[in-house]
Enzyme design. Sequence first.
Site, PDB file in Angstrom:
ATOM      1  N   SER A   1       0.878  -1.171   0.000  1.00 19.63           N
ATOM      2  CA  SER A   1       0.000   0.000   0.000  1.00 19.63           C
ATOM      3  C   SER A   1       0.907   1.209   0.000  1.00 19.63           C
ATOM      4  O   SER A   1       2.093   1.124   0.322  1.00 19.63           O
ATOM      5  CB  SER A   1      -0.847  -0.006   1.278  1.00 19.63           C
ATOM      6  OG  SER A   1      -1.415   1.266   1.508  1.00 19.63           O
TER       7      SER A   1
ATOM      8  N   TYR B   1      -1.863  -1.006  10.424  1.00 21.16           N
ATOM      9  CA  TYR B   1      -1.811  -1.158   8.957  1.00 21.16           C
ATOM     10  C   TYR B   1      -0.474  -0.643   8.417  1.00 21.16           C
ATOM     11  O   TYR B   1       0.181  -1.308   7.607  1.00 21.16           O
ATOM     12  CB  TYR B   1      -2.986  -0.393   8.353  1.00 21.16           C
ATOM     13  CG  TYR B   1      -3.246  -0.654   6.887  1.00 21.16           C
ATOM     14  CD1 TYR B   1      -3.938  -1.787   6.467  1.00 21.16           C
ATOM     15  CD2 TYR B   1      -2.846   0.264   5.914  1.00 21.16           C
ATOM     16  CE1 TYR B   1      -4.206  -2.013   5.112  1.00 21.16           C
ATOM     17  CE2 TYR B   1      -3.112   0.048   4.569  1.00 21.16           C
ATOM     18  CZ  TYR B   1      -3.796  -1.090   4.174  1.00 21.16           C
ATOM     19  OH  TYR B   1      -4.072  -1.296   2.845  1.00 21.16           O
TER      20      TYR B   1
HETATM   21  P1  NAD Z   1     -11.311  -6.304   0.225  1.00 18.03           P
HETATM   22  O1  NAD Z   1     -11.835  -6.190   1.608  1.00 18.03           O
HETATM   23  O2  NAD Z   1     -12.204  -6.000  -0.927  1.00 18.03           O
HETATM   24  O3  NAD Z   1     -10.695  -7.756  -0.011  1.00 18.03           O
HETATM   25  C1  NAD Z   1      -9.881  -8.383   0.962  1.00 18.03           C
HETATM   26  C2  NAD Z   1      -9.781  -9.863   0.672  1.00 18.03           C
HETATM   27  O4  NAD Z   1      -9.034 -10.474   1.724  1.00 18.03           O
HETATM   28  C3  NAD Z   1     -11.168 -10.554   0.663  1.00 18.03           C
HETATM   29  O5  NAD Z   1     -11.184 -11.559  -0.332  1.00 18.03           O
HETATM   30  C4  NAD Z   1     -11.228 -11.182   2.050  1.00 18.03           C
HETATM   31  O6  NAD Z   1     -12.076 -12.326   2.125  1.00 18.03           O
HETATM   32  C5  NAD Z   1      -9.769 -11.571   2.228  1.00 18.03           C
HETATM   33  N1  NAD Z   1      -9.462 -11.863   3.629  1.00 18.03           N
HETATM   34  C6  NAD Z   1      -9.611 -11.050   4.703  1.00 18.03           C
HETATM   35  N2  NAD Z   1      -9.281 -11.730   5.820  1.00 18.03           N
HETATM   36  C7  NAD Z   1      -8.908 -12.973   5.437  1.00 18.03           C
HETATM   37  C8  NAD Z   1      -8.478 -14.138   6.115  1.00 18.03           C
HETATM   38  N3  NAD Z   1      -8.351 -14.171   7.451  1.00 18.03           N
HETATM   39  N4  NAD Z   1      -8.186 -15.237   5.392  1.00 18.03           N
HETATM   40  C9  NAD Z   1      -8.323 -15.238   4.042  1.00 18.03           C
HETATM   41  N5  NAD Z   1      -8.732 -14.171   3.346  1.00 18.03           N
HETATM   42  C10 NAD Z   1      -9.029 -13.059   4.039  1.00 18.03           C
HETATM   43  O7  NAD Z   1     -10.006  -5.374   0.212  1.00 18.03           O
HETATM   44  P2  NAD Z   1      -9.146  -4.741  -0.978  1.00 18.03           P
HETATM   45  O8  NAD Z   1      -9.284  -3.283  -0.881  1.00 18.03           O
HETATM   46  O9  NAD Z   1      -9.387  -5.437  -2.256  1.00 18.03           O
HETATM   47  O10 NAD Z   1      -7.685  -5.087  -0.442  1.00 18.03           O
HETATM   48  C11 NAD Z   1      -6.822  -6.036  -1.058  1.00 18.03           C
HETATM   49  C12 NAD Z   1      -5.388  -5.711  -0.686  1.00 18.03           C
HETATM   50  O11 NAD Z   1      -5.049  -4.444  -1.244  1.00 18.03           O
HETATM   51  C13 NAD Z   1      -5.172  -5.606   0.829  1.00 18.03           C
HETATM   52  O12 NAD Z   1      -3.919  -6.154   1.164  1.00 18.03           O
HETATM   53  C14 NAD Z   1      -5.182  -4.117   1.061  1.00 18.03           C
HETATM   54  O13 NAD Z   1      -4.460  -3.750   2.209  1.00 18.03           O
HETATM   55  C15 NAD Z   1      -4.515  -3.634  -0.215  1.00 18.03           C
HETATM   56  N6  NAD Z   1      -4.781  -2.231  -0.525  1.00 18.03           N
HETATM   57  C16 NAD Z   1      -6.055  -1.774  -0.726  1.00 18.03           C
HETATM   58  C17 NAD Z   1      -6.243  -0.438  -0.992  1.00 18.03           C
HETATM   59  C18 NAD Z   1      -7.605   0.154  -1.210  1.00 18.03           C
HETATM   60  O14 NAD Z   1      -7.695   1.385  -1.293  1.00 18.03           O
HETATM   61  N7  NAD Z   1      -8.647  -0.634  -1.343  1.00 18.03           N
HETATM   62  C19 NAD Z   1      -5.154   0.437  -1.060  1.00 18.03           C
HETATM   63  C20 NAD Z   1      -3.889  -0.063  -0.862  1.00 18.03           C
HETATM   64  C21 NAD Z   1      -3.710  -1.396  -0.593  1.00 18.03           C
END
Ligand code: NAD
Length: 265
Positions: free
Chosen positions: A147, A160
Amino acid sequence: MAVDFQLKGQAAVITGSTSGVGQAFALTLARQGVDVVLNGLGDPAAIEADRKAMADETGVRVLYHPADMTKPAEIADLIGYAHRELGRLDILINNAGIQHVAPVDEFPDAKWDAIIAINLSAAFHATKHAVPIMKAQGRGRIVNLASVHGLVASPFKSAYAAAKHGLVGFTKACALELARTGITVNAICPGYLRTPLVEAQIADQARTRGIPEDRVIEEVILTAHPNRAFVEYDHLGGLLLYMVSDQGASTNGAALPVDGGWTAA
Ligand code: NAD
């Protein structure tokens, strides 16, 4: 211009791919002819419907494994399952992640532990089990979803930011260690995308800061992006394909921001 990344026939595991970025990445790889193993939480019927739709659309093998990313033995089983079922493992995307926003002196212990486990330690456990397979194949690609918070911090996100900075450090150490094995290890560092994770965060921030959600979007979320726009999935997919392709062979140990200019400030 259509670029052929020549990924057809490869096999990938994408953790946390039942939603958001992970789901979009799984589809991006499947559309390039990569067999994929999905993973993540959610309603089993909805997960199966999504799995089938992806398989029907792309014609590749789309499998699902329910490993809980807080459980090292289940993560080991996920990697073993992918290798057994698909016969190889070329790409590992450590994507699963959660967020919790709170002042450090009120941060719940259980949330701290869960964020470190899912956002950081899970990448270690998956990598540990994927690397011997990739070494035996003489090639591999590991991409860690860090991130912008792996590069800079924001208030109320101590766990985080700690996990994502840790993930960037882990990425660099693995890249150096594996540099002569044909395996590359890189991190993608997005700014805000409007996924379920961010929708929940908007509500959390509104509560923590005592302001309405539309003000959180205007005054907290989008002010971080100099272009005042959310990152879209399509802004990440090309970078992912580059990183996992042979064209990406010289990009190793990188933590690349996709953040509308946030970290340029
Ligand atoms: P999201 O909540 O849409 O998806 C998260 C995924 O992780 C889901 O499939 C969920 O089921 C899975 N997950 C959560 N806990 C789990 C567990 N204990 N075991 C197995 N799976 C688990 O989130 P997202 O925004 O798509 O995030 C995906 C990645 O991108 C993350 O690492 C997040 O930190 C990173 N990220 C997101 C953003 C953003 O703005 N959305 C920005 C930077 C980084």
